[in-house]
Design a protein around this motif. Sequence first.
Motif, PDB file in Angstrom:
ATOM      1  N   ASP A 292       0.831  -1.204   0.000  1.00 24.04           N
ATOM      2  CA  ASP A 292       0.000   0.000   0.000  1.00 24.04           C
ATOM      3  C   ASP A 292       0.866   1.255   0.000  1.00 24.04           C
ATOM      4  OD1 ASP A 292      -2.076  -1.732   2.291  1.00 24.04           O
ATOM      5  OD2 ASP A 292      -2.507  -1.365   0.177  1.00 24.04           O
ATOM      6  N   PRO A 293       0.454   2.299  -0.699  1.00 20.12           N
ATOM      7  CA  PRO A 293       1.191   3.563  -0.690  1.00 20.12           C
ATOM      8  C   PRO A 293       1.248   4.166   0.712  1.00 20.12           C
ATOM      9  CG  PRO A 293      -0.383   3.517  -2.489  1.00 20.12           C
ATOM     10  CD  PRO A 293      -0.680   2.333  -1.614  1.00 20.12           C
TER      11      PRO A 293
ATOM     12  N   TRP B  70       4.925  10.223  -1.619  1.00 15.25           N
ATOM     13  CA  TRP B  70       4.165   8.976  -1.732  1.00 15.25           C
ATOM     14  C   TRP B  70       5.079   7.888  -2.280  1.00 15.25           C
ATOM     15  CZ3 TRP B  70      -0.103   7.708   0.557  1.00 15.25           C
ATOM     16  CH2 TRP B  70      -1.002   8.706   0.941  1.00 15.25           C
TER      17      TRP B  70
ATOM     18  N   ASP C 172       5.614   3.338  -2.565  1.00 17.17           N
ATOM     19  CA  ASP C 172       5.053   1.996  -2.407  1.00 17.17           C
ATOM     20  C   ASP C 172       6.104   0.981  -2.813  1.00 17.17           C
ATOM     21  OD1 ASP C 172       5.051   1.855  -5.232  1.00 17.17           O
ATOM     22  OD2 ASP C 172       2.881   1.949  -5.407  1.00 17.17           O
TER      23      ASP C 172
ATOM     24  N   GLY D   2       4.859   7.080 -10.113  1.00 15.36           N
ATOM     25  CA  GLY D   2       3.509   6.652 -10.464  1.00 15.36           C
ATOM     26  C   GLY D   2       2.729   6.056  -9.309  1.00 15.36           C
ATOM     27  N   VAL D   3       3.038   6.448  -8.097  1.00 15.36           N
ATOM     28  CA  VAL D   3       2.336   5.924  -6.924  1.00 15.36           C
ATOM     29  C   VAL D   3       0.976   6.605  -6.828  1.00 15.36           C
ATOM     30  CG1 VAL D   3       2.388   5.654  -4.419  1.00 15.36           C
ATOM     31  CG2 VAL D   3       4.511   5.491  -5.738  1.00 15.36           C
ATOM     32  N   LYS D   4      -0.061   5.796  -6.665  1.00 16.18           N
ATOM     33  CA  LYS D   4      -1.422   6.314  -6.542  1.00 16.18           C
ATOM     34  C   LYS D   4      -1.963   5.924  -5.173  1.00 16.18           C
ATOM     35  CE  LYS D   4      -2.191   6.008 -11.467  1.00 16.18           C
ATOM     36  NZ  LYS D   4      -2.819   5.279 -12.555  1.00 16.18           N
ATOM     37  N   PRO D   5      -2.208   6.921  -4.316  1.00 22.20           N
ATOM     38  CA  PRO D   5      -2.748   6.622  -2.991  1.00 22.20           C
ATOM     39  C   PRO D   5      -3.987   5.730  -3.099  1.00 22.20           C
ATOM     40  CG  PRO D   5      -2.162   8.923  -3.135  1.00 22.20           C
ATOM     41  CD  PRO D   5      -2.018   8.350  -4.520  1.00 22.20           C
TER      42      PRO D   5
ATOM     43  N   ILE E  96      -4.038   2.544  -3.985  1.00 24.48           N
ATOM     44  CA  ILE E  96      -3.882   1.435  -4.930  1.00 24.48           C
ATOM     45  C   ILE E  96      -2.834   0.450  -4.401  1.00 24.48           C
ATOM     46  CG2 ILE E  96      -3.276   0.757  -7.281  1.00 24.48           C
ATOM     47  CD1 ILE E  96      -5.852   2.424  -7.088  1.00 24.48           C
TER      48      ILE E  96
ATOM     49  N   LYS F 287      -0.472  -2.844  -4.681  1.00 23.82           N
ATOM     50  CA  LYS F 287       0.229  -3.538  -5.762  1.00 23.82           C
ATOM     51  C   LYS F 287       0.512  -4.990  -5.399  1.00 23.82           C
ATOM     52  CE  LYS F 287       2.304   0.458  -7.950  1.00 23.82           C
ATOM     53  NZ  LYS F 287       3.545   1.154  -8.279  1.00 23.82           N
TER      54      LYS F 287
END
Length: 171
Positions: free
Chosen positions: A48-49, A57, A59, A66-69, A71, A73
């Motif tokens: 998780d971020p 941010w 992860d 390209g980290v999206k809170p 999301i 992985k």
Amino acid sequence: MSAIRKAGKAGAVCSVAAIIAMVIASGQVRTSEQGLELIGNAESCQRDPYKCPADVWTDGVGNTHGVKPGIRKNDAQIAADWERNILDAEKCVNRYADGDKLKQGAFDAAVSVTFNMGCPAMQKSTMFWMFRQGRITDGCNQLPRWVHADGKVLPGLVTRRNKEKALCLTP
């Protein structure tokens, strides 16, 4: 460590060893397993971020691209991101520290500090200049200088730099 990371969701931690195995299996990186272990164990692995100490941010294994809170992985995504980030650090070391002329331990240590601090910070560093001059021991001895964030010494960076220095000085 931020409250976001401390509060992490159940199952958010991933195995550094599993990610290392995937990156090594790809055959694309020069960084040794020992170097990857140093980096991976220092960074840890989070699905998780979270916000890192520099309020960025992050992860996976220290990935900030390209980290999206929100999301989460999977291992394959984490390994792909980390491999790309390791390859970027290796390119920086090769270009600015004559990495192709460094022995494995010095190369691994240079990749680790570059992964952590970023190429812009390292490319004009005294350490990289010393590596280009063939002054490997002197360059390795620069590692303990890279322990600050926001003007403060971070104990985790002190530990990491000591490990990098030991690896760097490996014959």
